[in-house]
Write a protein that holds these residues in place. Sequence first.
Motif, short mmCIF file in Angstrom:
data_model
loop_
_atom_site.label_atom_id
_atom_site.label_comp_id
_atom_site.label_asym_id
_atom_site.label_seq_id
_atom_site.Cartn_x
_atom_site.Cartn_y
_atom_site.Cartn_z
N GLU A 6 2.66 -2.83 6.67
CA GLU A 6 4.05 -3.25 6.50
C GLU A 6 4.11 -4.67 5.91
OE1 GLU A 6 8.03 -3.12 9.19
OE2 GLU A 6 6.39 -4.33 9.99
N ALA A 9 3.38 -4.57 2.19
CA ALA A 9 4.57 -4.07 1.49
C ALA A 9 5.65 -5.15 1.43
CB ALA A 9 5.11 -2.83 2.20
N CYS A 12 4.77 -7.80 -1.15
CA CYS A 12 4.96 -7.27 -2.50
C CYS A 12 6.44 -7.24 -2.87
CB CYS A 12 4.39 -5.85 -2.60
SG CYS A 12 2.59 -5.77 -2.62
N LEU A 13 7.27 -6.75 -1.97
CA LEU A 13 8.69 -6.66 -2.25
C LEU A 13 9.34 -8.03 -2.34
CD1 LEU A 13 9.63 -3.53 -0.11
CD2 LEU A 13 9.20 -3.67 -2.57
N MET A 32 12.91 -2.06 2.56
CA MET A 32 11.72 -1.80 3.37
C MET A 32 11.74 -0.44 4.07
SD MET A 32 9.46 -4.24 3.22
CE MET A 32 8.51 -3.92 4.70
N TYR A 35 8.74 1.63 3.90
CA TYR A 35 7.51 0.88 4.17
C TYR A 35 7.51 0.25 5.56
CZ TYR A 35 7.66 1.39 -0.86
OH TYR A 35 7.77 1.91 -2.12
N LYS A 55 1.61 4.60 -1.26
CA LYS A 55 2.72 3.73 -0.85
C LYS A 55 2.39 2.26 -1.16
CE LYS A 55 5.58 5.71 2.58
NZ LYS A 55 6.59 5.59 1.61
N GLU A 58 2.54 1.65 -4.89
CA GLU A 58 3.93 1.50 -5.37
C GLU A 58 4.38 0.04 -5.24
OE1 GLU A 58 6.29 4.05 -2.92
OE2 GLU A 58 5.56 5.88 -3.85
N CYS A 59 4.13 -0.52 -4.08
CA CYS A 59 4.53 -1.90 -3.82
C CYS A 59 3.75 -2.88 -4.69
CB CYS A 59 4.30 -2.26 -2.35
SG CYS A 59 5.36 -1.36 -1.23
#
Length: 109
Positions: A6, A9, A12-13, A32, A35, A55, A58-59
Amino acid sequence: MELLLETVALFCLKLAYETEGSSPVLRDDLLMSDYEQEVFGLLVRRGEVETIQLKVDECVGLALDAIGGVDKPMGRELRRLAAEFSRAQMMEQLDIPLIALKDYLKDIQ
C-alpha cells in the motif's frame, strides 16, 4: 507485506497526482481504492504474485510518467527496481525488491 504494498502504491500515486499547493494524496483517497491494504491483504493471502505485480506495475507506470519516463536517470532507476520486483516468482521473493522500491520512491518524493 500488505502495508508495504500500500505504501509503494501511495508513493507512486503521490508522484503522479500531487501538485504543489494542492491537497496531499492520502491512504483514504478514492485514488487509493484499488490499492488499499485490505485489497493487497487478500491477494497476499491467496498468494497471487502476478496480480500483486500487475497492481504495483500500474502504479509504477504512473510514477514513471510523472518523473519523465525511463529516459531520465530517476526513471531508469525506478524501472530497474520495478523490474527486480516483477522477476519474483514466489511471495517470499517479493520482500527485498519491494523494500528497495519503497525506499527509492520515498527518497524521490
